[in-house]
Design an enzyme around this catalytic site. Structure first.
Site, PDB file in Angstrom:
ATOM      1  N   CYS A   1      43.667 103.451 -21.413  1.00  0.00           N
ATOM      2  CA  CYS A   1      45.111 104.507 -21.713  1.00  0.00           C
ATOM      3  C   CYS A   1      44.894 105.775 -21.618  1.00  0.00           C
ATOM      4  O   CYS A   1      43.562 106.262 -22.565  1.00  0.00           O
ATOM      5  CB  CYS A   1      45.756 103.709 -23.112  1.00  0.00           C
ATOM      6  SG  CYS A   1      47.563 104.899 -23.492  1.00  0.00           S
TER       7      CYS A   1
ATOM      8  N   TYR B   1      49.293 104.599 -34.546  1.00  0.00           N
ATOM      9  CA  TYR B   1      48.902 103.415 -34.915  1.00  0.00           C
ATOM     10  C   TYR B   1      48.489 102.212 -33.533  1.00  0.00           C
ATOM     11  O   TYR B   1      48.018 100.963 -33.406  1.00  0.00           O
ATOM     12  CB  TYR B   1      50.556 102.456 -35.102  1.00  0.00           C
ATOM     13  CG  TYR B   1      51.083 102.965 -33.829  1.00  0.00           C
ATOM     14  CD1 TYR B   1      51.858 101.684 -32.562  1.00  0.00           C
ATOM     15  CD2 TYR B   1      52.188 103.293 -33.352  1.00  0.00           C
ATOM     16  CE1 TYR B   1      51.727 101.481 -31.598  1.00  0.00           C
ATOM     17  CE2 TYR B   1      52.715 104.033 -32.441  1.00  0.00           C
ATOM     18  CZ  TYR B   1      52.591 102.073 -31.424  1.00  0.00           C
ATOM     19  OH  TYR B   1      53.487 103.085 -30.335  1.00  0.00           O
TER      20      TYR B   1
ATOM     21  N   THR C   1      55.445  97.454 -18.517  1.00  0.00           N
ATOM     22  CA  THR C   1      55.388  98.088 -19.428  1.00  0.00           C
ATOM     23  C   THR C   1      54.613  99.126 -19.813  1.00  0.00           C
ATOM     24  O   THR C   1      53.121  98.993 -19.296  1.00  0.00           O
ATOM     25  CB  THR C   1      54.770  97.449 -21.098  1.00  0.00           C
ATOM     26  OG1 THR C   1      56.008  95.788 -20.787  1.00  0.00           O
ATOM     27  CG2 THR C   1      55.031  97.545 -22.305  1.00  0.00           C
TER      28      THR C   1
ATOM     29  N   SER D   1      57.150 102.560 -23.400  1.00  0.00           N
ATOM     30  CA  SER D   1      57.154 103.099 -24.628  1.00  0.00           C
ATOM     31  C   SER D   1      57.543 104.582 -25.388  1.00  0.00           C
ATOM     32  O   SER D   1      57.336 105.191 -24.562  1.00  0.00           O
ATOM     33  CB  SER D   1      56.000 102.116 -25.255  1.00  0.00           C
ATOM     34  OG  SER D   1      55.667 101.160 -24.815  1.00  0.00           O
TER      35      SER D   1
ATOM     36  N   CYS E   1      58.479  81.747 -32.831  1.00  0.00           N
ATOM     37  CA  CYS E   1      57.357  81.295 -32.365  1.00  0.00           C
ATOM     38  C   CYS E   1      58.050  79.744 -31.904  1.00  0.00           C
ATOM     39  O   CYS E   1      57.557  79.197 -30.037  1.00  0.00           O
ATOM     40  CB  CYS E   1      56.673  80.684 -33.490  1.00  0.00           C
ATOM     41  SG  CYS E   1      55.913  82.295 -33.891  1.00  0.00           S
TER      42      CYS E   1
ATOM     43  N   ARG F   1      55.637  82.611 -23.478  1.00  0.00           N
ATOM     44  CA  ARG F   1      55.179  83.420 -23.090  1.00  0.00           C
ATOM     45  C   ARG F   1      53.067  82.886 -22.802  1.00  0.00           C
ATOM     46  O   ARG F   1      52.707  82.562 -24.194  1.00  0.00           O
ATOM     47  CB  ARG F   1      54.616  84.986 -23.531  1.00  0.00           C
ATOM     48  CG  ARG F   1      55.996  86.076 -23.734  1.00  0.00           C
ATOM     49  CD  ARG F   1      56.976  86.591 -24.843  1.00  0.00           C
ATOM     50  NE  ARG F   1      57.858  87.046 -24.808  1.00  0.00           N
ATOM     51  CZ  ARG F   1      58.852  86.223 -24.881  1.00  0.00           C
ATOM     52  NH1 ARG F   1      58.781  85.407 -24.491  1.00  0.00           N
ATOM     53  NH2 ARG F   1      60.021  87.777 -23.894  1.00  0.00           N
TER      54      ARG F   1
ATOM     55  N   CYS G   1      48.252  83.321 -27.972  1.00  0.00           N
ATOM     56  CA  CYS G   1      49.119  83.431 -28.866  1.00  0.00           C
ATOM     57  C   CYS G   1      49.104  84.761 -29.287  1.00  0.00           C
ATOM     58  O   CYS G   1      47.369  85.363 -29.449  1.00  0.00           O
ATOM     59  CB  CYS G   1      49.398  83.044 -30.058  1.00  0.00           C
ATOM     60  SG  CYS G   1      50.009  83.740 -32.033  1.00  0.00           S
TER      61      CYS G   1
ATOM     62  N   ASP H   1      40.330 119.955 -38.912  1.00  0.00           N
ATOM     63  CA  ASP H   1      40.121 119.681 -37.070  1.00  0.00           C
ATOM     64  C   ASP H   1      40.698 119.770 -36.290  1.00  0.00           C
ATOM     65  O   ASP H   1      39.874 119.615 -35.375  1.00  0.00           O
ATOM     66  CB  ASP H   1      40.620 118.000 -38.201  1.00  0.00           C
ATOM     67  CG  ASP H   1      41.254 117.370 -36.359  1.00  0.00           C
ATOM     68  OD1 ASP H   1      39.329 117.020 -36.237  1.00  0.00           O
ATOM     69  OD2 ASP H   1      41.803 116.953 -36.541  1.00  0.00           O
TER      70      ASP H   1
END
EC number: 4.1.99.22
Length: 620
Positions: A80, A86, A154, A178, A312, A317, A329, A590
C-alpha cells in the site's frame, strides 16, 4: 460440475437466432414488419419463463446454511502507498515474498473457476490494488469471463484519477474509494502521507466518467472523525455519491478496543438530528449496507453495521488473499491455500472439491466477536470531537457549503489557509498554532508574555498517602462514584529544545515528514482524549474541550507547548493536560529525529488546575 448460471443461460438463449429453444420456452420470431413493442413483449415473456426454469445455484458455493456465494473479493497485492494509523505501523509490515504471491495467470485461473460456478461479481482489493503494474490487464481479462456482471475495485484513490480512464475502457464497472476525513491536514495525520487532493481528484474523475453511484467508504472512529458525519452526508446533496459510514472494527495491536467504535444507531441519530426527513431505502437481501436518502439530494448515505447488527445470515462473500488463501469469513482464522494446490497441479475438479469443503465449513456467524461486543462497556458518546476544536490551519473558517463548492468547482479542492505568522523584529517569521480559532484572553498563542506567573491559591490540600494504593500496598483505581460533579480545568506545559538545524526546518516547514507543528498539535489533542488508555489507573474523562498551543522560541531554538483540558465530572483533568503536552513533545521529537538526535524534552509540568475538593493550584 454445477449447472450453468442463469445469467449465462439468458445471454446464450436470448442471443440465439434459432426459431426453437432447447429450454422448452415458447418462442416466436417477429415478422419483418412486426412492431418493436411486440418484440419487446415477446422478449419479456421469454425472460419470465427462463426465470421460472432457472437451474439451482452451484452446490460448491452454497454453504450448510443455504448461503449462496456469488461475490468474490481478490486481493491483488499486500503493498500500500499509505500508512493508515488504524491499518499498519508507519514503517509498514513484513511482506510475503513475491514468489509466494499469486501470479496474474493464477489469479485469472481462480477467477475463471469461481465465475463458472456462479460468481457474478468480483471486487479487486489490496493492499492498494491500483499500484499493481498489470491491474489494467487483469481487469481486461476478467471482462472476458462469461457470466461475470460486475468488476469493482476498492482503492485509496491516490492513483485513481490517472488510471480510471484506462480501467473504465477495459471494463471496470464499480468503484469504492476510501476516505476517512475531509480535512487535508487530518488526512495527512491519519494516513501518514500526503495525497488528500489526489483522492478528491479521483472522486471527481469517477463522477466525470459517469460512475453512479461513486461509493465513498468512511471508517468512523470515535475521537477522530465522528464529528465529520454531517459534512460527509452534505456531499450527497449535489453529487452522485453513496457515502458509506463503516463501523470501526476495533482490533488494535492484537487487542479488542471498543471505545473507538461509533455504532450505527448513534451515527443515524446524528444525521437524523440534522435531517429529520431522512428516508430508508430498500436493500437487496445480501447487502451489507443500510441505505438512506435525504429528500432532494442527488446521492445517498449508507451504514455498514459489521459490529452492532451483523449481516452474517445473508453473507454471499468469499475472499482470496494476495498469497492465494481462500477465506470464507473476514473474521475467521481458517484459510485454505489454493495457490499450493494450483502449483501442485490440482485438476479443476480437485480445486472445486477443496473450495466446496471450505465453503461447507463456514460458520453461521463470527460468534466470538459478537460475544465480546455484547459484553463490552458502551463507549461514551460525549468525548469531545475535532469539530469543537476548530483547529486553526487545519479547517478553513469559511462555511462547509462554501468549501464544498470550491472543492468541486473547476477540479479544485479547498486549500489549507496560510498559517498564522507574526513578523519578529529580526525579520524572520514566527509561526503560531492554536487549536482554538477564536482569539481571546484565554486562548492566545503560547508566548512567554501570556504565561502569567501564577502563585498557589485556595486551600492546598494534599494526601499523606498515595491514593492509588490500597491498604495492602497494591495498585488500585480510586473510587470516584460518590464525588460530586464539578467543573475541572487543567493546564500543562512542555518544552522541546530542537537545536538550530531542526529548529530552522520546523520554522520554515521544510521537514520531509510534513508540518511538525500541525502533527504535534493533533497528537496532543488525541492524547488528551486517550489518556485513560495510556495511564493505567486514570479514569476515563469525557472532555468538553481540549486545546494545544505551540510557539517557536528562536532564542533557545525551542518549541514551547501549552495544553489545556476542561471537563465536568467527579475527577480532575490534570493527567489529560500533562499527557497532551508530553505526547505533543514526543511527536515533535519523532518528526525531527531524522535531522538531529540531540533533541531535549524538558519542563513537562502542571501549570494550573481548578475544581475538586483539594482546591485550585497555580504554579508560581
Amino acid at each position: 460440475m454445477a449447472a450453468r448460471p442463469l445469467s449465462r443461460m439468458l445471454r446464450w438463449l436470448l442471443g440465439s437466432s434459432a426459431r426453437s429453444c432447447s429450454s422448452g420456452a415458447p418462442v416466436t420470431q417477429p415478422r419483418p414488419r412486426e412492431s418493436a413493442q411486440a418484440a419487446s413483449e415477446e422478449l419479456s415473456r421469454r425472460r419470465q419463463f427462463l426465470r421460472g426454469q432457472a437451474a439451482p445455484f452451484s452446490a460448491i458455493l452454497t454453504d450448510s446454511f443455504g448461503r449462496q456465494h456469488s461475490y468474490l473479493r481478490i486481493s491483488l497485492t499486500e503493498k500500500c502507498n499509505l500508512r493508515c494509523q488504524y491499518c499498519m505501523p508507519e514503517e509498514g509490515v513484513q511482506l510475503t515474498p513475491k514468489a509466494n504471491l499469486l501470479t496474474t495467470e493464477e489469479i485469472l485461473t481462480l477467477a475463471r473457476l469461481f465465475v463458472k460456478e456462479g460468481v457474478d461479481k468480483i471486487r479487486l482489493t489490496g493492499g492498494e490494488p491500483l499500484i499493481r503494474p498489470d491491474v489494467v490487464d487483469i481487469v481486461a481479462q476478467l471482462q472476458q469471463l462469461e457470466g461475470l456482471r460486475t468488476i469493482g475495485v476498492t482503492t485509496n484513490g491516490i492513483n485513481l484519477a490517472r488510471m480510471l480512464p484506462q480501467l473504465q475502457k477495459v471494463g471496470l464497472s464499480a468503484i469504492n474509494i476510501s476516505l476517512d476525513t475531509l480535512v487535508p491536514a487530518k488526512f495527512e495525520f491519519i494516513v501518514r502521507r500526503k495525497g488528500f487532493h489526489k483522492v478528491m481528484e479521483g472522486i471527481h474523475k469517477a463522477i466525470e466518467l459517469g460512475y453512479n453511484p461513486v461509493k465513498v467508504n468512511c471508517v468512523v472512529m470515535r475521537g477522530l472523525n465522528e464529528d465529520e458525519l454531517l459534512d460527509f452526508a452534505a456531499l450527497t446533496e449535489g453529487l452522485p455519491l453513496d457515502v458509506r459510514f463503516i463501523e470501526y472494527m476495533p482490533f488494535d495491536g492484537n487487542k479488542w478496543n471498543f471505545k473507538k467504535m461509533v455504532s450505527y444507531k448513534e451515527m443515524l441519530d446524528t444525521v437524523r438530528q440534522q435531517w429529520p426527513e431522512l428516508e430508508k431505502l430498500p436493500e437487496e437481501e445480501s447487502s451489507t449496507a443500510k441505505a438512506f436518502k435525504i429528500p432532494g439530494f442527488q446521492g445517498q448515505i449508507s451504514f455498514i453495521t459489521s459490529m452492532s447488527e451483523h449481516f452474517c445470515g445473508t453473507c454471499n462473500r468469499l475472499r482470496i488473499t494476495a498469497d492465494g488463501n481462500l477465506k470464507v469469513c473476514l473474521f475467521g482464522n481458517s484459510e485454505v491455500s489454493l495457490r499450493d494446490h494450483l502449483r501442485a497441479g490440482a485438476s479443476e475438479q480437485e480445486l472445486l472439491r477443496i473450495i466446496g469443503a471450505a465453503v461447507g465449513r463456514k460458520k453461521r456467524q463470527h460468534a466470538e466477536l459478537f460475544l465480546m461486543f455484547r459484553d463490552s462497556p458502551p463507549a461514551n458518546p460525549s468525548i469531545s470531537s475535532w469539530d469543537a476544536l476548530h483547529v486553526e490551519g487545519l479547517r478553513s473558517r469559511m462555511s462547509f457549503s462554501s468549501q464544498m463548492a470550491t472543492l468541486w468547482k473547476g477540479y479544485r479542492v479547498p486549500q489549507t489557509p496560510p498559517l498564522a505568522q507574526q513578523q519578529l523584529g529580526s525579520g524572520s517569521f514566527q509561526r503560531h498554532y492554536t487549536s482554538h480559532a477564536d482569539s481571546d484572553a484565554n486562548s492566545k498563542c503560547l508566548s512567554p508574555g501570556s504565561w502569567a506567573s501564577a502563585a498557589p491559591s485556595g486551600p492546598q490540600l494534599t494526601s499523606e498517602q498515595l491514593t492509588h494504593v490500597d491498604s495492602e500496598g497494591r495498585a488500585a483505581m480510586v473510587d470516584v462514584g460518590r464525588k460530586p460533579d464539578t467543573e475541572r480545568v487543567a493546564v500543562a506545559s512542555a518544552v522541546v529544545l530542537l537545536g538550530p538545524v531542526a529548529f530552522k526546518l520546523v520554522q520554515q516547514n521544510q521537514l520531509k515528514k510534513g508540518d511538525a507543528l500541525v502533527v504535534a498539535q493533533l497528537a496532543g489533542v488525541q492524547a488528551a482524549k486517550l489518556t485513560s488508555q495510556l495511564i493505567p489507573l486514570c479514569h476515563h474523562v469525557a472532555l468538553s474541550h481540549a486545546q494545544v498551543q505551540l510557539e517557536l522560541d528562536s532564542t533557545r531554538h525551542a518549541v514551547e507547548i501549552r495544553a489545556s483540558c476542561r471537563a465536568r465530572g467527579p475527577t480532575g483533568v490534570e493527567m489529560e493536560a500533562l499527557t497532551s503536552a508530553a505526547v505533543a513533545a514526543l511527536t515533535l521529537y519523532d518528526m525531527c529525529k531524522a535531522v538531529s538526535r540531540d533533541i531535549v524534552l524538558e519542563e513537562i509540568k502542571l501549570i494550573s488546575k481548578t475544581g475538586g475538593q483539594r482546591g485550585d493550584f497555580h504554579r508560581a
